[in-house]
Design a protein around this motif. Structure first.
Motif, PDB file in Angstrom:
ATOM      1  N   VAL A 350       0.826  -1.211   0.000  1.00 50.93           N
ATOM      2  CA  VAL A 350       0.000   0.000   0.000  1.00 50.93           C
ATOM      3  C   VAL A 350       0.858   1.259   0.000  1.00 50.93           C
ATOM      4  CG1 VAL A 350      -0.841  -1.181   2.076  1.00 50.93           C
ATOM      5  CG2 VAL A 350      -1.013   1.281   1.945  1.00 50.93           C
ATOM      6  N   LEU A 351       0.374   2.230  -0.757  1.00 50.68           N
ATOM      7  CA  LEU A 351       1.068   3.510  -0.866  1.00 50.68           C
ATOM      8  C   LEU A 351       0.216   4.583  -0.211  1.00 50.68           C
ATOM      9  CD1 LEU A 351       3.541   2.732  -2.237  1.00 50.68           C
ATOM     10  CD2 LEU A 351       2.661   3.620  -4.401  1.00 50.68           C
ATOM     11  N   LEU A 352       0.803   5.326   0.683  1.00 49.01           N
ATOM     12  CA  LEU A 352       0.075   6.382   1.373  1.00 49.01           C
ATOM     13  C   LEU A 352       0.401   7.737   0.743  1.00 49.01           C
ATOM     14  CD1 LEU A 352      -1.250   4.562   3.232  1.00 49.01           C
ATOM     15  CD2 LEU A 352       0.393   5.127   5.021  1.00 49.01           C
ATOM     16  N   PRO A 353      -0.486   8.696   0.889  1.00 47.90           N
ATOM     17  CA  PRO A 353      -0.272   9.992   0.236  1.00 47.90           C
ATOM     18  C   PRO A 353       0.758  10.857   0.957  1.00 47.90           C
ATOM     19  CG  PRO A 353      -2.295  10.042   1.492  1.00 47.90           C
ATOM     20  CD  PRO A 353      -1.782   8.632   1.581  1.00 47.90           C
ATOM     21  N   HIS A 354       1.485  11.613   0.179  1.00 42.86           N
ATOM     22  CA  HIS A 354       2.397  12.608   0.744  1.00 42.86           C
ATOM     23  C   HIS A 354       1.806  13.982   0.453  1.00 42.86           C
ATOM     24  CE1 HIS A 354       3.473  12.331  -3.529  1.00 42.86           C
ATOM     25  NE2 HIS A 354       3.675  13.630  -3.404  1.00 42.86           N
ATOM     26  N   ARG A 355       2.524  15.011   0.894  1.00 45.00           N
ATOM     27  CA  ARG A 355       1.943  16.342   0.688  1.00 45.00           C
ATOM     28  C   ARG A 355       3.023  17.401   0.895  1.00 45.00           C
ATOM     29  NH1 ARG A 355       0.157  16.954   5.591  1.00 45.00           N
ATOM     30  NH2 ARG A 355       0.242  19.105   6.290  1.00 45.00           N
TER      31      ARG A 355
END
Lengths: 362, 362
Positions: A350-355
DNA sequence: GTGAAAGCGCTAACAG
DNA sequence: CTGTTAGCGCTTTCAC
């Protein structure tokens, strides 16, 4: 359903069964007081099986019996011996976490996430600092085979993980932050390529054309991915990346960032902006820049990566790419727990969002 | 009390003797390969006792036999089951470390020290973040009684330790940084009273007369001791300490320091210098000061405490009282190991030296 | 030098 | 509902 029955017996150490000091000297007197379940059973006038049932919160025990057992338990101050339990149930209830450096605030926060969900599920955490050393890594990993831990979470460089993957077929472990999809273990991380691109594009938008990259060791997949993101973003902007703008460090310490920045900025054709792949590095960079009289962001802009809590506190506040550290850890732990519960299930990556968080440094 | 639910139910029915792959499918086939010492024994044509001897490096095994066993071992990829070993030897080889917040660089460094000597002696570290909560503390401490850990190191507030001391007679644990000599457990720390005095006297020597104190929670003995050191140093200089100069925080986070500084500095008769009892607090203080337009050290001088690696990196570099963090941790671990080796020996309390590090902030 | 056997303290069938 | 019993895998006397 396990019910650890901590049942904090606020009773005083109940006279510790005559026992006295009949110790054959020198011996570590162990299990002095109400050891064994058998003692409790006897005192309550039931069998060990019943005590065990009470201990484990099984339903099929008559309330009266249960109460008698409970009474015997906290009269004797009994505590279950988890060593025995663990052998019997063939699980250690420990989760191994291997990090390259838990002194780094980034990893510390991830570890926190892991710890919180582990605990929530009745596991404790064995924390091991590998220093990104393959040897230590391997030897820690062996704790799994020796059944000291039920599962492991690895945050070490992908190159190390690959060796692990080969050597350790179907052991229950997951990768966090660093991962090689090819290794075939569950993982959680972010899209480093895009994240790095975002950082660079921000600098580009601010008018910078010469952008330096202070990167960590290429053993880390994230380092390679971020470098590629950096390179491509530059290229897409019609800029030909200059190799002299790039540095690879084998440490994320502040000092490493500081001295790298000094080197980078003092060469001819020095960049007007620096992208550091870690906030700790970036903070060091700012310090190094200042030490040679450069102002941030006026002379040189700086963007970091991670968004550790410190990032907002320094002067100037750091512009950086935020990673959801806590969630990264929590997700890793959940993935592992999932794998433990059902070893054959297909656990996903799973890939989580960055910002991008824009503050004062760039 | 708490009851940890959910233990993954499904357990492989000991296929035992008949061995073979009589697995009723779907079941987590465990210990597939060369489990048990018995398998190795059989393969090597010796008894389990002999295998055990080899495993434990006992001398009384004929070399030829030893070799045969060794061969069988790495032919089968056998690994000892430490769960079984632990039960038999009645030790977990785990050291419990309880810290209020391992995200704090100060504690992180101490933990490193503990970890390094623990490992050196064949122990692993169970790290527990208590958040300085008495309930969690107590429940973690119970791990000792349940034999999940052989000993513990506690860095939690002295007030919490006192409760522990009462409830837990002669359990093997030691105190680190925080300690109450009256509790009667071995401890290691520094002389907080003098250290705080040193910090304040430095400020005094710089000409400051109004000196603020940003302190942590009074549950911490160190907080009380440093406050006393602060107070006495002021008094000895002929200054009447003003209660409005003092604040107690229940967090060491940057943010806490920042907002405290803002409050402190905006009142009438605000101090011209601030002594914060932790570097993280001090860094927050500097940030807070800057946010209201104050310059450090020109408008307000700041001194911190601990000398975490970050202290030298920020702007201005932080003047602070250095604690030997690493040694603190190492010593604590050694004290504990000592107590484990000889439970009746009288283990001393030890005080390590501190040192004022003068940098730019004051 | 090596083997046989007795548990460590607990859980989980399996009976009753 | 409760008791009996058989081990979990290892270390460790105690004989041979």
């Amino acid at each position: 359903m396990r019910d650890h029955l901590s049942r904090s017996s606020s009773k005083a150490p109940a006279a510790a069964l005559s026992n006295a000091r009949s110790q054959p000297e020198g011996r570590p007197l162990r299990a002095a007081e109400g050891s064994s379940i058998a003692a409790v059973a006897q005192q309550a006038g039931v069998s060990v099986a019943t005590v065990s049932r009470v201990l484990n919160g099984h339903e099929n025990v008559r309330p009266a019996t249960r109460d008698r057992v409970l009474a015997a338990i906290d009269a004797s101050g009994y505590r279950v011996n988890e060593l025995a339990r663990n052998l019997r149930t063939a699980e250690s209830r420990l989760l191994l976490t291997m990090v390259p450096d838990f002194g780094n605030p980034f990893y510390a926060e991830i570890v926190r996430g892991i710890d919180s969900v582990a605990r929530q599920h009745g596991y404790f955490m064995l924390l091991c600092d590998t220093g990104a050393d393959p040897g230590r890594e391997r030897s820690y990993f062996d704790l799994l085979r020796r059944r000291r831990a039920d599962g492991a979470i690895c945050l070490d460089p992908a190159t190390i993980q690959q060796a692990l993957g080969d050597a350790s077929g179907a052991l229950p472990w997951v990768a966090c932050c660093e991962f090689d999809p090819a290794v075939g273990v569950p993982y959680v991380g972010i899209d480093n390529y895009r994240a790095a691109g975002d950082a660079v594009r921000h600098l580009l938008a601010r008018g910078h054309r010469c952008i330096g990259l202070i990167n960590s060791d290429v053993d880390y997949l994230y380092a390679r991915q971020r470098q590629q993101g950096y390179l491509d973003a530059l290229t897409e902007a019609g800029i030909m990346p200059d190799a002299r703008w790039r540095m690879n460090l084998n440490s994320l310490d502040y000092e490493a960032g500081a001295s790298a920045a000094v080197t980078l900025i003092q060469q001819p054709g020095a960049p007007s902006a620096i992208f550091a792949v870690s906030d700790t590095l970036a903070i060091g960079v700012i310090h190094g820049l200042r030490s040679v009289g450069k102002r941030v962001p006026d002379d040189v802009a700086v963007v970091g990566f991670d968004d550790i809590s410190l990032a907002a506190q320094i002067d100037p506040p750091l512009t950086t790419v935020a990673q959801p550290m806590r969630e990264l850890g929590e997700t890793a732990a959940r993935l592992l727990l999932q794998r433990l519960a059902n070893p054959l299930a297909n656990v996903p990556g799973v890939l989580l969002p960055h910002r991008l968080v824009i503050r004062g440094s760039a």
